[in-house]
Motif scaffolding. Structure first.
Motif: not given
Length: 330
Positions: A79, A115-116, A118, A146-147, A288, A292, A317, A320
């Protein structure tokens, strides 16, 4: 400029990789937009991937299946928070350029899933730019989720221009694929986080807006920062909201908690709509990290978690975070 590592042969996506990914995804029940993303992955020529889209759309699942097509002995999934934690710990011990430290951390890794993705501040931008430099120069396959679409990665207009070279590198060197709108699979409980989703969010009216910390059971130190849990035994640790979110703790402490305990309980969570910005951000980070690491989260709160979005300064975020909390039992 940091020295590049010795040249290595690139890890190229071949027929075997494509066949494995196709077989793994064919066995899944995917919705239309997820299936479109799989088709795009199979059709794109680059080895690296950048999967982006709304929360709960299975980006991490698809990325993990793709990573599994490479040699497991030289593959790594992290992550972004964990990557930053390891990088910062090394930089504190001995100052070196981030790219040098990243090469030491990655070692023999040839395929890396992060992962993720940002980029919310200058530090994020520096670290991610260094990561992109290292994976390009060392020919490491990068798989990112990613978002955010690449051009939305640095939302702060004052800093966006400085990150444009990194964005251009992403779009030039990775296969950028959208996982479009559809059901939130986290909320449906089919995202693979079996332990996290076994937790609970229980509403208990009457919790004050600023709960008074309880009497700590004993002190716990993580990376030199003392924490004061209310209870700690048998793989379970309990905090009050003030003790774990008002205190000056951060992602490294939350990572340490997740590494040590199977269940984390947070008691006395006030109505999140009236919580100050900093404790609210810490709470979002805690969620978060536990998600994870697939650690069970048990919460008692004065109000539903959806009140998070009604705060004066909701966390970045926050969608999320809400998506992840929806997976908890009521």
């Amino acid at each position: 400029v940091s020295p590049a590592a010795p040249a290595r042969e690139p890890v190229l996506r071949g027929d075997e990789t494509t066949e494995r990914f196709a077989a793994a995804t064919a066995a899944l029940r995917l919705d239309d937009t997820q299936r479109d993303a799989v088709t795009a992955v199979l059709g794109q020529p680059r080895a690296g991937l950048y999967l982006h889209g709304p929360v709960g759309r299975g980006k991490s699942m698809l990325a993990e299946l793709y990573l599994a097509t490479f040699d497991p002995d030289t593959s790594l999934r992290l992550h972004l928070n964990e990557l930053f934690r390891r990088l910062q710990a090394e930089l504190i011990r001995e100052w070196k350029a981030p790219a040098i430290v990243l090469r030491r951390l990655l070692g023999p890794v040839r395929a890396l899933l992060v992962d993720e993705f940002h980029v919310h501040d200058v530090a994020d931008a520096v670290y991610l730019s260094a990561l992109l430099e290292v994976v390009a120069e060392d020919r490491i396959v990068l798989i990112a989720t990613s978002n955010y679409a690449p051009h939305d990665l640095m939302p702060d207009p004052k800093l966006h221009e400085r990150f444009l070279p990194a964005i251009e590198r992403i779009t030039a060197e990775l296969g950028v694929i959208a996982v479009g709108s559809g059901p939130d699979h986290r909320a449906l409980g089919d995202d693979g986080r079996a332990t996290f989703v076994s937790g609970r969010w229980t509403i208990t009216p009457g919790i004050p807006a600023s709960p008074t910390p309880g009497v700590p059971a004993s002190a716990l130190q993580i990376d030199g920062i003392p924490l004061h849990p209310l209870e700690m035994a048998d793989g379970r640790i309990a905090f009050d909201f003030a003790g774990i979110c008002d205190a000056a703790v951060g992602v490294r402490q939350y990572q340490g908690i997740a590494d040590r305990f199977e269940t984390v309980e947070v008691r006395g969570v006030p109505d999140l709509a009236v919580v100050r910005r900093e404790p609210l951000m810490r709470f979002a980070t805690l969620v978060d990290v536990l998600y994870d690491h697939d650690v069970r989260l048990v919460v008692t709160s004065a109000a539903p978690f959806e009140r998070l979005t009604d705060a004066e300064a909701p966390p970045v975020d926050s969608d999320r975070v809400i998506s992840r909390l929806r997976a908890l039992r009521g």
